[in-house]
Every structure is written in structure tokens, then in C-alpha cells.
Design an enzyme around this catalytic site. Structure first.
Site, PDB file in Angstrom:
ATOM      1  N   ARG A   1      14.869 -20.997  26.933  1.00 39.90           N
ATOM      2  CA  ARG A   1      14.926 -22.425  27.284  1.00 39.90           C
ATOM      3  C   ARG A   1      16.372 -22.926  27.290  1.00 39.90           C
ATOM      4  O   ARG A   1      16.761 -23.713  28.165  1.00 39.90           O
ATOM      5  CB  ARG A   1      14.076 -23.242  26.304  1.00 39.90           C
ATOM      6  CG  ARG A   1      12.582 -22.957  26.469  1.00 39.90           C
ATOM      7  CD  ARG A   1      11.810 -24.218  26.807  1.00 39.90           C
ATOM      8  NE  ARG A   1      10.463 -23.902  27.252  1.00 39.90           N
ATOM      9  CZ  ARG A   1       9.349 -24.256  26.630  1.00 39.90           C
ATOM     10  NH1 ARG A   1       9.401 -24.933  25.485  1.00 39.90           N
ATOM     11  NH2 ARG A   1       8.172 -23.963  27.139  1.00 39.90           N
TER      12      ARG A   1
ATOM     13  N   ASP B   1      16.768  -6.160   5.783  1.00 39.44           N
ATOM     14  CA  ASP B   1      17.686  -5.075   5.415  1.00 39.44           C
ATOM     15  C   ASP B   1      18.914  -5.013   6.320  1.00 39.44           C
ATOM     16  O   ASP B   1      19.553  -3.978   6.442  1.00 39.44           O
ATOM     17  CB  ASP B   1      16.939  -3.724   5.462  1.00 39.44           C
ATOM     18  CG  ASP B   1      16.387  -3.396   6.845  1.00 39.44           C
ATOM     19  OD1 ASP B   1      16.405  -4.270   7.732  1.00 39.44           O
ATOM     20  OD2 ASP B   1      15.943  -2.253   7.050  1.00 39.44           O
TER      21      ASP B   1
ATOM     22  N   ASP C   1      18.034  -2.591  12.524  1.00 34.35           N
ATOM     23  CA  ASP C   1      19.305  -1.860  12.621  1.00 34.35           C
ATOM     24  C   ASP C   1      19.264  -0.746  13.664  1.00 34.35           C
ATOM     25  O   ASP C   1      20.276  -0.470  14.324  1.00 34.35           O
ATOM     26  CB  ASP C   1      19.765  -1.342  11.250  1.00 34.35           C
ATOM     27  CG  ASP C   1      18.691  -0.558  10.529  1.00 34.35           C
ATOM     28  OD1 ASP C   1      17.548  -0.479  11.029  1.00 34.35           O
ATOM     29  OD2 ASP C   1      19.003  -0.018   9.446  1.00 34.35           O
TER      30      ASP C   1
ATOM     31  N   THR D   1      13.411  -8.122  12.034  1.00 34.45           N
ATOM     32  CA  THR D   1      12.689  -7.165  11.176  1.00 34.45           C
ATOM     33  C   THR D   1      12.207  -7.916   9.943  1.00 34.45           C
ATOM     34  O   THR D   1      12.916  -8.778   9.425  1.00 34.45           O
ATOM     35  CB  THR D   1      13.586  -5.980  10.746  1.00 34.45           C
ATOM     36  OG1 THR D   1      12.879  -5.226   9.741  1.00 34.45           O
ATOM     37  CG2 THR D   1      14.926  -6.408  10.184  1.00 34.45           C
TER      38      THR D   1
ATOM     39  N   ARG E   1       9.181   1.829  19.862  1.00 36.82           N
ATOM     40  CA  ARG E   1      10.243   2.711  19.370  1.00 36.82           C
ATOM     41  C   ARG E   1      10.374   3.798  20.428  1.00 36.82           C
ATOM     42  O   ARG E   1       9.373   4.342  20.879  1.00 36.82           O
ATOM     43  CB  ARG E   1       9.860   3.315  18.022  1.00 36.82           C
ATOM     44  CG  ARG E   1       9.548   2.255  16.946  1.00 36.82           C
ATOM     45  CD  ARG E   1       9.447   2.901  15.580  1.00 36.82           C
ATOM     46  NE  ARG E   1       8.759   2.039  14.612  1.00 36.82           N
ATOM     47  CZ  ARG E   1       9.328   1.074  13.912  1.00 36.82           C
ATOM     48  NH1 ARG E   1      10.622   0.818  14.059  1.00 36.82           N
ATOM     49  NH2 ARG E   1       8.635   0.352  13.051  1.00 36.82           N
TER      50      ARG E   1
ATOM     51  N   ASP F   1      12.013  -6.624   7.139  1.00 33.01           N
ATOM     52  CA  ASP F   1      12.516  -5.941   5.935  1.00 33.01           C
ATOM     53  C   ASP F   1      13.668  -6.652   5.217  1.00 33.01           C
ATOM     54  O   ASP F   1      13.958  -6.334   4.061  1.00 33.01           O
ATOM     55  CB  ASP F   1      12.984  -4.524   6.305  1.00 33.01           C
ATOM     56  CG  ASP F   1      11.834  -3.624   6.757  1.00 33.01           C
ATOM     57  OD1 ASP F   1      10.671  -4.015   6.580  1.00 33.01           O
ATOM     58  OD2 ASP F   1      12.115  -2.546   7.310  1.00 33.01           O
TER      59      ASP F   1
ATOM     60  N   ARG G   1      10.755  -0.360   4.103  1.00 32.61           N
ATOM     61  CA  ARG G   1      11.527   0.901   4.267  1.00 32.61           C
ATOM     62  C   ARG G   1      12.325   1.189   3.010  1.00 32.61           C
ATOM     63  O   ARG G   1      11.763   1.320   1.954  1.00 32.61           O
ATOM     64  CB  ARG G   1      12.483   0.798   5.453  1.00 32.61           C
ATOM     65  CG  ARG G   1      11.908   1.334   6.709  1.00 32.61           C
ATOM     66  CD  ARG G   1      12.963   1.326   7.796  1.00 32.61           C
ATOM     67  NE  ARG G   1      12.330   1.042   9.067  1.00 32.61           N
ATOM     68  CZ  ARG G   1      11.617   1.922   9.747  1.00 32.61           C
ATOM     69  NH1 ARG G   1      11.456   3.140   9.299  1.00 32.61           N
ATOM     70  NH2 ARG G   1      11.038   1.578  10.875  1.00 32.61           N
TER      71      ARG G   1
ATOM     72  N   ARG H   1       2.968  -7.730   8.645  1.00 37.82           N
ATOM     73  CA  ARG H   1       3.792  -8.004   9.823  1.00 37.82           C
ATOM     74  C   ARG H   1       3.185  -9.028  10.759  1.00 37.82           C
ATOM     75  O   ARG H   1       3.765  -9.340  11.801  1.00 37.82           O
ATOM     76  CB  ARG H   1       4.067  -6.690  10.568  1.00 37.82           C
ATOM     77  CG  ARG H   1       5.360  -6.141  10.147  1.00 37.82           C
ATOM     78  CD  ARG H   1       6.035  -5.083  10.941  1.00 37.82           C
ATOM     79  NE  ARG H   1       5.484  -4.539  12.109  1.00 37.82           N
ATOM     80  CZ  ARG H   1       5.547  -3.229  12.401  1.00 37.82           C
ATOM     81  NH1 ARG H   1       6.105  -2.391  11.554  1.00 37.82           N
ATOM     82  NH2 ARG H   1       5.073  -2.786  13.526  1.00 37.82           N
TER      83      ARG H   1
ATOM     84  N   GLY I   1      10.110  -2.406  14.953  1.00 33.60           N
ATOM     85  CA  GLY I   1       8.944  -3.097  14.392  1.00 33.60           C
ATOM     86  C   GLY I   1       8.987  -4.569  14.762  1.00 33.60           C
ATOM     87  O   GLY I   1      10.033  -5.197  14.645  1.00 33.60           O
TER      88      GLY I   1
END
Ligand SMILES: Nc1ncnc2c1ncn2[C@@H]1O[C@H](COP(=O)(O)OP(=O)(O)O)[C@@H](O)[C@H]1O
Ligand SMILES: O=P(O)(O)OC[C@H]1O[C@](O)(COP(=O)(O)O)[C@@H](O)[C@@H]1O
Length: 320
Positions: A27, A131, A105, A127, A74, A129, A173, A254, A13
Site C-alpha cells: 500500500r 533469533d 536468517d 520468524t 524452503r 523464533d 530452533r 505458528r 517458516g
């Protein structure tokens, strides 16, 4: 002597701040005399040999843009030995020395797979999330919190006019961080997250009591890992008789221009990657811990637990 080659990809994502991270890696790499490449569409593009050369100009005008200009994907095929063999062959043909993987992850699993094939890799926690273990923040999380907090403000206005209960579903998630921190920032009445068992009947009683005291609206935020807004709204309506409305914020969360925080910490992380390249330290994922840019071997990230911040949850409970 040939220049060392570094390639960057974004995977899984997308998240706000990925562009800023790419720009910083590119850079800083160029400033240190490396040859820089981008790989389009994550591991999917790597398997398809979709590389572009990156000079300073190619990463101009992206710092303030959400998404990732390298695009993301994905890819189930990359999880197979055949998919990885294709990817490795392209990296070897092109004599790429280092690969920087910006993703969550799942993407880190992909980076570790490349590492096991002898490629020197880095992971940056891309991400929304939050997480990923061993980093206080992931790329885009802060921007997402701001987007969700703004959305809750909008919902509060209309819920108040109509004396309704708003049940808002946040992404994440299996992680409740977006819901918890946006909930604190918005002063919501209840937060449902997967890490904590909640008593929906007790929540319903307290919301009803609030309306009985004269409150004109109530707001509940539910992390997607803890249930759906629709189910929770229905349950609250059944238990209280109050008019409830579910809202799924979805992919709106997002997008948006990355916050200053996301831009600064990704710039620091991207810069740090090149410092590690110079020391030939690799096979690590970078993070930010206590405002320091840190790094840990991929195996340590997978062995560690990403726990919800219990103290923050307690603070929320003490503030309602
Ligand atoms: N076990 C794995 N081995 C190799 N590659 C993987 C593995 N798990 C995930 N990946 C790769 O990483 C991609 C992104 O992972 P995903 O879980 O979708 O998102 P995120 O990186 O944001 O967690 C996957 O589509 C796949 O190509
Ligand atoms: O965009 P998709 O493929 O529908 O995936 C949605 C999922 O991606 C996320 O937005 C981000 O997760 P990842 O960064 O781990 O891919 C989750 O919060 C959500 O569950």
C-alpha cells in the site's frame, strides 16, 4: 518514464504478521507511485517465475490473518548457483528494481545472495523464533508468545486436577526466547533453554519440594533446542516419582490472528521499506530497536550475535 518495480516474497517458516508486512509495503509502494508485485512461495516461486501483480485490493482482508497469503517455502535449489541464476534471470526479464524478502536468517542469506547479483534487496525479520540479531522483536514472536501462554493456561487446569507435572516443548530452533518469555508470562516453575546450562536434578528437587508443600501442579517449559518434552518428562518422573505429561505444542505456535503489536510494528516496517526505496538505500535488514524502526546492512546482521536476554533470565529466576 517507466515506473519502478518492487516485488515482495515470504520465505522460510511463516509467521503471524507477515501479511500485515506485505500489505504495508504494497500500500505504501502504491501510494508512492511504484509498481508492486508478489512472488509466490518464496525463492522457490522466484525460480519458477511465479509472480502476481499486487494492487490495493489484492492485499485487503489479510491484516488480521496468520500465515502468508503469498505462501512460503524452503528451497534447497535456491542455495545453488544454478538456482540463483534462474531467479536473477526472471528478475532481470521483468525489470524488477527492488526485492523485499520477509523471512528468517536463512532467507536473509538468500536476500544477500540476490544483492551480490546486483538486485537491490531488503530483509524483514519474519520468524516466530526471535533469533535475528539487531532487532528486539521478530515478526510473529509476540503472537506466538500469546498462543503459548494460552496453551500453558489450559494445561495448568488439567495438571492441577490430576496433581501432575506438565513438561511443555516450545519451538525456537536454537533460540530460547519463546520458552523464556512465555515461561515468565505463565509463572512456570522451570525453563530449559539452549543458551543456559540447567541442573535437572536441582529442578526435580525443587518440584518435589513444591508438591510436598501442597502444590497441586508444576509446569516446566523446554525450548526445542534444549531437549524434548518427552525426555525431560521421563527424567523428572524418574527423579521425583511424580506423574508427568509431555506436550509438544508444535505448529499450533505458528498460527493464529496476529497480535496488535505484530500488526503495528510490521505496518511501520513495511512503510519504512518504501522510505528507504525513495532514498535508494538498500542491501539492509529492518528491525525494531528501542521502539524505533532501524536498518542495518546484511553483513552487519550476520556478523552480530543474537544473545539471550540475561536480565530477563535473571528476572525469571528471582520470581520462582
Ligand atoms: N546460504 C544460503 N544461500 C542462499 N539461500 C539460502 C541460504 N540459506 C537459506 N537460503 C534460502 O532461504 C530459505 C529459507 O531459509 P530457512 O533457513 O529454511 O528459513 P528462515 O528464513 O526462516 O531461517 C531456504 O530454503 C533457502 O531457499
Ligand atoms: O515448519 P518446519 O519446516 O517443520 O520447521 C520448524 C521450525 O520452524 C520454526 O517454527 C520457525 O523457524 P524459521 O522461521 O527460522 O523457519 C522453528 O521454530 C522450528 O524449529
Amino acid at each position: 518514464m517507466t515506473l519502478k518495480k518492487i516485488a515482495v516474497l515470504t520465505s522460510g517458516g511463516d509467521s503471524q504478521g507477515m501479511n500485515s508486512a506485505i500489505r504495508a509495503v504494497v500500500r505504501t509502494g502504491l501510494a508512492n507511485g511504484y509498481d508492486m508485485y508478489g512472488i509466490k512461495r518464496g525463492f522457490k516461486g522466484l525460480m519458477a517465475n511465479d509472480f502476481i501483480s499486487l494492487g490495493s485490493k489484492e492485499v485487503s482482508d489479510i491484516l488480521y490473518r496468520g500465515g502468508t497469503f503469498l505462501q512460503s517455502a524452503r528451497s534447497e535449489a535456491f542455495k545453488t548457483p544454478e538456482g540463483q541464476a534462474k531467479a536473477i534471470a526472471h528478475l532481470k526479464e521483468r525489470e524488477i528494481d527492488y526485492v523485499v524478502v520477509i523471512g528468517g536468517d536463512g532467507s536473509y542469506q538468500g536476500a544477500r545472495a540476490l544483492m551480490h547479483h546486483g538486485i537491490k534487496t531488503y530483509g524483514l525479520p519474519g520468524t516466530i523464533d526471535n533469533d535475528i540479531p539487531l532487532t528486539d522483536y521478530t515478526i510473529g514472536f509476540d503472537t506466538t508468545l500469546n498462543v503459548v501462554t494460552d496453551a500453558i493456561g489450559n494445561l495448568r487446569d488439567t495438571m492441577s486436577s490430576h496433581e501432575r507435572v506438565s513438561v511443555i516443548e516450545a519451538m525456537g530452533r536454537n533460540c530460547g526466547d519463546i520458552a523464556l518469555q512465555a515461561g515468565i508470562a505463565s509463572g512456570v516453575d522451570a525453563i530449559l533453554i539452549p543458551e543456559v546450562d540447567s541442573d535437572i536434578e536441582a529442578i526435580a528437587r525443587s518440584i518435589k519440594a513444591g508438591f510436598d508443600r501442597g502444590k497441586s501442579h508444576s509446569i516446566i517449559i523446554v525450548a526445542e533446542g534444549a531437549g524434548t518434552a518427552e525426555d525431560v518428562a521421563k527424567r523428572i518422573k524418574d527423579l521425583t516419582g511424580l506423574d508427568t505429561r509431555p506436550t509438544v505444542l508444535g505448529h499450533i505456535q505458528r498460527g493464529g490472528t496476529p497480535s496488535a503489536f505484530d500488526r503495528v510494528f510490521t505496518s511501520r516496517m513495511g512503510h519504512k521499506v518504501i522510505e528507504l526505496v525513495k532514498q535508494d538505500i538498500h542491501g539492509v535488514a529492518l528491525g525494531i530497536e528501542n521502539n524505533q524502526i532501524t536498518y542495518h546492512p546484511f553483513d552487519d546482521i550476520f556478523a552480530a550475535q543474537n544473545n539471550i536476554n540475561d536480565h530477563l533470565y535473571q528476572i525469571f529466576q528471582d520470581l520462582i
